[in-house]
Design a protein around this motif. Structure first.
Motif, PDB file in Angstrom:
ATOM      1  N   ARG A 333      34.637 -42.114 -16.753  1.00 31.28           N
ATOM      2  CA  ARG A 333      34.551 -43.538 -16.455  1.00 31.28           C
ATOM      3  C   ARG A 333      34.700 -44.390 -17.711  1.00 31.28           C
ATOM      4  O   ARG A 333      34.937 -45.588 -17.615  1.00 31.28           O
ATOM      5  CB  ARG A 333      33.228 -43.852 -15.763  1.00 31.28           C
ATOM      6  N   LEU A 334      34.525 -43.795 -18.884  1.00 31.71           N
ATOM      7  CA  LEU A 334      34.747 -44.514 -20.135  1.00 31.71           C
ATOM      8  C   LEU A 334      36.153 -44.185 -20.617  1.00 31.71           C
ATOM      9  O   LEU A 334      36.434 -43.066 -21.036  1.00 31.71           O
ATOM     10  CB  LEU A 334      33.704 -44.109 -21.180  1.00 31.71           C
ATOM     11  N   ASN A 335      37.009 -45.155 -20.555  1.00 32.27           N
ATOM     12  CA  ASN A 335      38.411 -44.975 -20.911  1.00 32.27           C
ATOM     13  C   ASN A 335      38.548 -44.941 -22.432  1.00 32.27           C
ATOM     14  O   ASN A 335      38.295 -45.942 -23.115  1.00 32.27           O
ATOM     15  CB  ASN A 335      39.242 -46.122 -20.318  1.00 32.27           C
ATOM     16  N   LYS A 340      39.387 -47.325 -27.904  1.00 32.31           N
ATOM     17  CA  LYS A 340      40.071 -47.361 -29.200  1.00 32.31           C
ATOM     18  C   LYS A 340      40.458 -48.782 -29.593  1.00 32.31           C
ATOM     19  O   LYS A 340      40.468 -49.137 -30.777  1.00 32.31           O
ATOM     20  CB  LYS A 340      41.318 -46.473 -29.166  1.00 32.31           C
ATOM     21  N   LEU A 341      40.804 -49.589 -28.588  1.00 34.52           N
ATOM     22  CA  LEU A 341      41.183 -50.967 -28.883  1.00 34.52           C
ATOM     23  C   LEU A 341      40.011 -51.776 -29.427  1.00 34.52           C
ATOM     24  O   LEU A 341      40.207 -52.785 -30.110  1.00 34.52           O
ATOM     25  CB  LEU A 341      41.740 -51.637 -27.618  1.00 34.52           C
ATOM     26  N   ALA A 366      29.849 -51.285 -25.778  1.00 36.45           N
ATOM     27  CA  ALA A 366      30.771 -51.090 -24.656  1.00 36.45           C
ATOM     28  C   ALA A 366      30.171 -50.144 -23.619  1.00 36.45           C
ATOM     29  O   ALA A 366      30.275 -50.376 -22.409  1.00 36.45           O
ATOM     30  CB  ALA A 366      32.106 -50.557 -25.160  1.00 36.45           C
ATOM     31  N   ALA A 367      29.538 -49.061 -24.089  1.00 38.09           N
ATOM     32  CA  ALA A 367      28.915 -48.130 -23.149  1.00 38.09           C
ATOM     33  C   ALA A 367      27.761 -48.793 -22.419  1.00 38.09           C
ATOM     34  O   ALA A 367      27.557 -48.577 -21.219  1.00 38.09           O
ATOM     35  CB  ALA A 367      28.440 -46.880 -23.886  1.00 38.09           C
ATOM     36  N   VAL A 392      38.556 -39.341 -38.479  1.00 41.40           N
ATOM     37  CA  VAL A 392      37.248 -39.672 -37.910  1.00 41.40           C
ATOM     38  C   VAL A 392      37.309 -39.462 -36.405  1.00 41.40           C
ATOM     39  O   VAL A 392      38.236 -39.941 -35.736  1.00 41.40           O
ATOM     40  CB  VAL A 392      36.849 -41.131 -38.219  1.00 41.40           C
ATOM     41  N   THR A 393      36.335 -38.746 -35.895  1.00 38.44           N
ATOM     42  CA  THR A 393      36.216 -38.520 -34.458  1.00 38.44           C
ATOM     43  C   THR A 393      34.858 -39.036 -33.996  1.00 38.44           C
ATOM     44  O   THR A 393      33.821 -38.641 -34.537  1.00 38.44           O
ATOM     45  CB  THR A 393      36.346 -37.034 -34.109  1.00 38.44           C
ATOM     46  N   PHE A 394      34.881 -39.934 -33.009  1.00 38.37           N
ATOM     47  CA  PHE A 394      33.661 -40.481 -32.442  1.00 38.37           C
ATOM     48  C   PHE A 394      33.357 -39.716 -31.148  1.00 38.37           C
ATOM     49  O   PHE A 394      34.096 -39.842 -30.167  1.00 38.37           O
ATOM     50  CB  PHE A 394      33.800 -41.971 -32.144  1.00 38.37           C
ATOM     51  N   ALA A 395      32.297 -38.924 -31.174  1.00 34.42           N
ATOM     52  CA  ALA A 395      31.904 -38.152 -30.001  1.00 34.42           C
ATOM     53  C   ALA A 395      30.838 -38.927 -29.241  1.00 34.42           C
ATOM     54  O   ALA A 395      29.756 -39.202 -29.776  1.00 34.42           O
ATOM     55  CB  ALA A 395      31.379 -36.784 -30.413  1.00 34.42           C
ATOM     56  N   ILE A 396      31.149 -39.306 -28.000  1.00 30.50           N
ATOM     57  CA  ILE A 396      30.234 -40.082 -27.171  1.00 30.50           C
ATOM     58  C   ILE A 396      29.593 -39.160 -26.146  1.00 30.50           C
ATOM     59  O   ILE A 396      30.288 -38.526 -25.352  1.00 30.50           O
ATOM     60  CB  ILE A 396      30.974 -41.230 -26.452  1.00 30.50           C
TER      61      ILE A 396
END
Length: 828
Positions: A333-335, A340-341, A366-367, A392-396
Motif C-alpha cells: 500500500r506504500l508506493n 522516492k519523489l 508519509a507513512a 542508500v537504501t531506506f528500509a521501511i
C-alpha cells in the motif's frame, strides 16, 4: 536474638555513648539465656557459617562432637514469636513512623534473616544513622535507633566565580532536611562538576559538619575554586579541504581572548570537546566527506596550569556523491515510486548527512499520513570508494493500519478539555493520520493560549490502536495594560486595556480598550465566541468610537462611532470565510474658515464636511497554506476582502482588497517573505469616494515614507500640501529575516526589506476643473515609489516596538519621506 547492619562481632555491638552501652550490658544476659534456650547463638544479622573444623592428623583419634552442640544445630532453624515491639532512641521521629517502616508486627515469627531484612529496610529510609534489633526472652522486640541529624543551614565558603544561589540550586542538602554522609558526598561531586563546566578543573570542595544541640548540624562546603583554565590554542592536523580557522568556527569551544568577556566557551570542558567532535563530523559529512573521522583529540595543560592546548587529528577522506537511492517496504500500500519523489536527495548530488535525517522524517510523515503510526525506517549505506559514491537504501517496516484508541489532554489547568478537543482534526476511532495531527498542533498553537504544544503517540490497548497524547503548557491569556509611550507617529500615547483571549477557559475573546494619543483617540469593545451555537462558527460583535487628528497630514479631523456583527466559518482545513455587517456614523471636520472664499481649501476636502451614515456588509476569504501559523518558514497565505456600502445610509461604494504572502525558509533563521497587496474602491449611484474611505499608505505600510506620505496631494498655493489618499494602491514587499546573534528569549527579530508600490486615482470631480481641464493644484499620478532598509522588531515588556531605518530609492518631489521610524503598538 540481635541484629544490626555492622559485621556480627560482639565488639561492634557496643555503642560509644553511655546510654547505648548500658542497654547492651543490660540486654546481654537476656540474650544469652534466649540463645541457650532456642539454640540461636550469635547475632541475627545473617546466618554465618560455623568456624572450620580443626585438621585431623593421620592416626589421631576422631572425637565425637558434644551432645549439646548436636542438639543446638536443629534448634537454630526455629523462630521466635514477637510479643510486642519497643522503640528506643527516637527523639524527633514518632514511634508510629518507625513502626510503619518496620516489616514486623506483634505475633510474627522471626529468625535472623527476617531481622536482617528489617534492619536493611529501616536503614534505606535514610532517617537513621544506626539501627539495632534485639529480641528479649519474653518475646519483646527492641528497636534501638540513632536518628540522622537535621540540617540547620547550608553554608558555602570561598566561592566567588559561582554565586551562592547557583550553588544552592545544585545541591540536594537543604535546611530542615535530613543529613546523610551519602548525600553530602553526592553534593560535593555536583559542586566540583559545576566548577569543572565553568572552566575550573582544579577546584576542590571540602565538606565540614558543625554539631549543634537537639541533633542538628550546620553543613559547610569549603570551596577552593582554583584558577580558571582557558584554551590557549586549538590546532588541527590532517585537514586540507578546510583551514584551521574554518574548523574553529564549527566548534563551540573557543580560544581564550581578552575580548571574550561574556562567554564561557573559552574555558576548557571535556564534555564540550566531545560535542565539538560530533560537530566536526556533521560539518564534514554535510559537505560530502562520508569517511571523515576524528582520529584523536589531545589536551595538554600548560606548565603554569593556566590553559590547555587542544590538538585534533582528523582524517578527511574523499568527497562522495549520492549513488543509488532505494526504498524497500513490506507493504504494497506504500508506493515506493511515490515515496522516492518525497525524498530530498537524488543520485549524483553531493552527499549530505542532514539530508538523510530529512528523508527519514519525510518518509515517517508519509507513512503516518497513510495511517501507519508506528514505522521503523532504517537507512543503510554502502560506500563505493572506486566511484566515490554512497548507495542508500531506506528500509521501511510498517505495522498494520492504526486507529486512534483515545486522546489524552495533559497540562491544561485552565482551558477546558473541549476547547482543545474541538481544534483536533482527529477523534477517537478515526484512522491515524499524521498530517491531521500536525494540522491539529498548528490549530492549537494558533489559539495563542499555550506556550508550547506537543503531540505524540503511544501504543494503545491493541496492536492496531494508538493513544494520542496532547501536552500543552499554558501561558497567561489575560492582560491588564496601563501604559504610556512615545513614537515618531503619535508622539505621546497613553493606553488602558483589558484583554482576555481565553475568557473563563472557554476560548472566548474579550477586549476593552481606551487609547489617547496626539494622532488618535479611541474606545472600543469586542467580544468573540469561537464556537457559536456549538458549531464551527466564529461569531462576535464590536462597538467603538474613534477620533483621528490628521491635521499634520491633511487639513481635517475624522470621527467615527458605530458597531458591527461578525461571523466566520471554515470552508476546509485551510480556507476561512468571514462575513460582517457594520453601521457607523462618520464625520469630517476641517479648520474654521478653511473652505471660505480665498482660504484655498480644496474641494476634495470641502465636499466631505459633515456627518454621514455608513451601512456596509462585506466578506473576507482567507487561504492559509503556511507550515506554521506563528513562525512560518514555507508555504503561502492569501486574502480577498470586499465591502459593499449602501445598504441604507448615505454612502455608496464597493471596496476590494487582495493580499498574498509567500515564505521560503533557507534555514530556520533565514526566511524570505514576499508580499503583494492591492486595493481599489469605486462609488456607485453617482457618489464620490469620501476621504475617510480612501487608501492612505506610508509609515508602517510603506517604510521610508511618512504616514500618508505618498499618493495624491493638494498643493494649492503651495501652502496646504494636504494628503488626499487614493482610490487604488499596489504595494510589493520583499523581506528577509536574518539571525542577529541575540538569544531567542530577548524577542528581537531583524530583517532586511525592500518596498515598492504606488497610490493614486481620485474621482474626476476632484482632479478636473471647469471645462474638464486638469486642476494644477491636485497632483495625482501612479508613479512608483521604492525604499529599502533594515527593520528591528522587539517584543519588549512594554509591548511590541519596531525600528525602521530606510533609504529612499524612488519618490516624487511632493512625497513626505523619513529615514528613521520608531513606533509602538498594542496587540490584541
Amino acid at each position: 536474638m540481635t541484629s544490626r547492619r555492622q559485621p556480627p562481632m560482639v565488639s561492634r555491638m557496643i555503642r560509644q555513648d553511655a546510654s547505648a552501652l548500658r542497654f547492651v550490658r543490660a540486654l546481654s544476659p537476656s540474650l544469652l539465656a534466649l540463645a541457650v534456650a532456642a539454640g540461636l547463638a550469635g547475632p541475627a544479622m545473617a546466618q554465618t557459617a560455623p568456624p572450620p573444623a580443626p585438621a585431623i592428623q593421620p592416626g589421631a583419634p576422631v572425637e565425637a562432637a558434644p551432645p549439646a552442640e548436636a542438639e543446638a544445630a536443629p534448634a537454630q532453624q526455629q523462630g521466635v514469636t514477637i510479643n510486642r515491639i519497643l522503640v528506643r532512641g527516637n527523639q524527633r521521629i514518632d514511634q508510629t513512623t518507625v513502626l510503619s517502616y518496620l516489616p514486623i508486627q506483634p505475633g510474627d515469627t522471626v529468625d535472623p534473616s527476617v531481622l536482617d531484612v528489617a534492619v536493611r529496610t529501616l536503614t534505606r529510609t535514610q532517617l537513621f544513622a544506626d539501627v539495632q534489633l534485639g529480641v528479649q526472652p519474653n518475646g519483646d522486640l527492641v528497636v534501638e535507633i540513632v536518628e540522622n541529624p537535621i540540617i540547620n543551614q547550608v553554608v558555602f565558603e570561598g566561592n566567588s566565580a559561582i554565586g551562592e544561589s547557583k550553588l544552592i540550586e545544585e545541591v540536594t542538602l537543604k535546611p530542615r532536611g535530613i543529613y546523610t554522609r551519602a548525600r553530602i558526598q553526592e553534593d560535593v561531586g555536583k559542586i566540583v562538576e559545576l566548577y569543572r563546566l565553568s572552566g575550573r578543573i582544579s577546584a576542590t570542595v571540602t565538606p565540614k559538619i558543625v554539631q549543634l544541640d537537639q541533633n542538628r548540624v550546620d553543613v559547610v562546603f569549603e570551596i577552593n575554586e582554583g584558577p580558571e583554565t582557558g584554551v590557549r590554542a586549538i590546532t588541527f592536523l590532517g585537514n586540507s579541504a578546510f583551514s584551521d580557522s574554518d574548523l574553529r568556527e564549527v566548534m563551540i569551544t573557543e580560544q581564550s581572548a581578552w575580548y571574550r568577556l561574556f562567554t564561557s566557551n573559552d574555558n576548557y570542558d571535556p564534555n564540550r570537546l566531545d560535542y565539538d567532535r560530533e560537530q566536526l563530523r556533521k560539518f564534514y559529512t554535510n559537505r560530502g566527506y562520508y569517511d571523515f573521522r576524528v582520529l584523536s583529540a589531545i589536551s595538554e595543560l600548560a606548565p603554569d596550569s593556566s590553559a590547555f592546548g587542544i590538538t585534533l587529528t582528523v582524517d578527511e577522506g574523499d568527497r562522495y556523491n549520492f549513488g543509488t537511492i532505494e526504498i524497500t517496504t513490506e507493504n504494497d500500500r506504500l508506493n515506493t515510486d511515490f515515496l522516492k519523489l518525497l525524498l530530498p536527495i537524488r543520485t549524483g548530488q553531493l552527499y549530505e548527512s542532514d539530508k538523510i535525517e530529512t528523508a527519514v522524517d519525510a518518509l515517517t510523515f508519509a507513512a503516518g499520513s497513510a495511517g501507519y503510526a508506528f514505522v521503523e525506517i532504517n537507512p543503510t549505506y554502502r560506500a563505493n570508494p572506486e566511484t566515490d559514491t554512497v548507495d542508500v537504501t531506506f528500509a521501511i517496516r510498517e505495522g498494520q493500519r492504526v486507529y486512534v484508541d483515545r486522546i489524552n489532554i495533559i497540562g491544561n489547568t485552565r482551558t477546558l478539555d473541549n476547547v482543545i478537543r474541538r481544534e483536533m482534526m482527529l477523534t477517537e476511532g478515526d484512522a491515524f493520520n499524521r498530517t491531521l495531527l500536525e494540522r491539529s498542533r498548528n490549530n492549537l498553537r494558533g489559539l495563542g493560549f499555550f506556550k508550547d504544544v506537543t503531540i505524540d503517540e503511544a501504543r494503545g490497548s491493541a496492536p492496531d490502536r494508538s493513544v494520542v497524547n496532547v501536552s500543552v503548557i499554558e501561558q497567561p491569556t489575560g492582560e491588564l495594560s496601563v501604559g504610556a509611550g512615545f513614537s515618531s507617529v503619535d508622539a505621546f500615547v497613553i493606553n488602558l486595556g483589558i484583554t482576555e483571549r481565553n475568557f473563563r477557559g472557554r476560548g472566548q475573546n474579550v477586549v476593552a480598550r481606551a487609547e489617547w494619543g496626539s494622532l488618535r483617540q479611541q474606545i472600543d469593545f469586542r467580544f468573540t465566541e469561537p464556537k457559536f451555537l456549538g458549531r464551527d462558527l466564529r461569531a462576535g460583535f464590536d462597538a467603538f468610537h474613534s477620533r483621528y487628528d490628521l491635521s499634520e497630514y491633511s487639513s481635517y479631523d475624522y470621527r467615527s462611532t458605530g458597531g458591527g456583527l461578525r461571523i466566520s466559518y471554515p470552508l476546509n482545513g485551510y480556507t476561512l470565510l468571514s462575513t460582517r455587517y457594520f453601521l457607523k456614523s462618520d464625520e469630517i471636520i476641517v479648520p474654521s474658515g478653511f473652505c471660505s472664499t480665498g482660504a484655498g481649501g480644496s474641494s476634495a476636502l470641502c465636499d466631505q464636511i459633515g456627518s454621514f451614515i455608513n451601512s456596509s456588509a462585506g466578506y473576507t476569504l482567507l487561504v492559509d497554506r503556511r507550515n506554521d501559523p506563528v513562525r512560518p518558514t514555507r508555504g503561502w497565505t492569501g486574502t480577498i476582502r470586499q465591502d459593499f456600502a449602501g445598504i441604507g445610509g448615505d454612502v455608496n461604494y464597493v471596496k476590494s482588497e487582495a493580499e498574498v504572502s509567500a515564505y521560503w525558509g533557507i534555514t530556520p533563521s533565514w526566511v524570505v517573505t514576499a508580499t503583494t497587496s492591492m486595493g481599489y474602491i469605486s462609488g456607485w449611484g453617482g457618489d464620490p469616494i469620501r476621504i475617510n474611505d480612501r487608501f492612505f499608505k506610508g509609515g508602517n505600510s510603506f517604510r521610508g515614507f511618512e504616514t500618508a506620505g505618498i499618493g495624491p496631494r493638494d498643493l494649492t498655493l503651495g501652502t496646504n500640501n494636504d494628503a488626499l489618499g487614493g482610490n487604488f494602491y499596489a504595494i510589493g514587499t520583499l523581506e528577509m529575516t536574518l539571525p542577529n546573534g541575540l538569544p531567542e528569549e530577548y524577542g528581537i527579530r531583524t530583517s532586511l526589506f525592500a518596498d515598492v508600490g504606488t497610490v493614486g486615482i481620485l474621482d474626476d470631480r476632484y482632479t478636473l476643473g471647469a471645462g474638464g481641464v486638469p486642476n494644477p493644484a491636485i497632483v495625482d499620478d501612479l508613479a512608483l515609489r521604492a525604499s529599502a532598509g533594515l527593520s528591528i522588531h522587539w517584543r519588549s515588556p512594554m509591548g511590541p516596538i519596531r525600528f525602521d531605518l530606510s533609504h529612499i530609492l524612488g519618490k516624487e518631489d511632493y512625497d513626505k519621506t523619513e529615514t528613521f521610524r520608531f513606533s509602538t503598538s498594542t496587540q490584541f
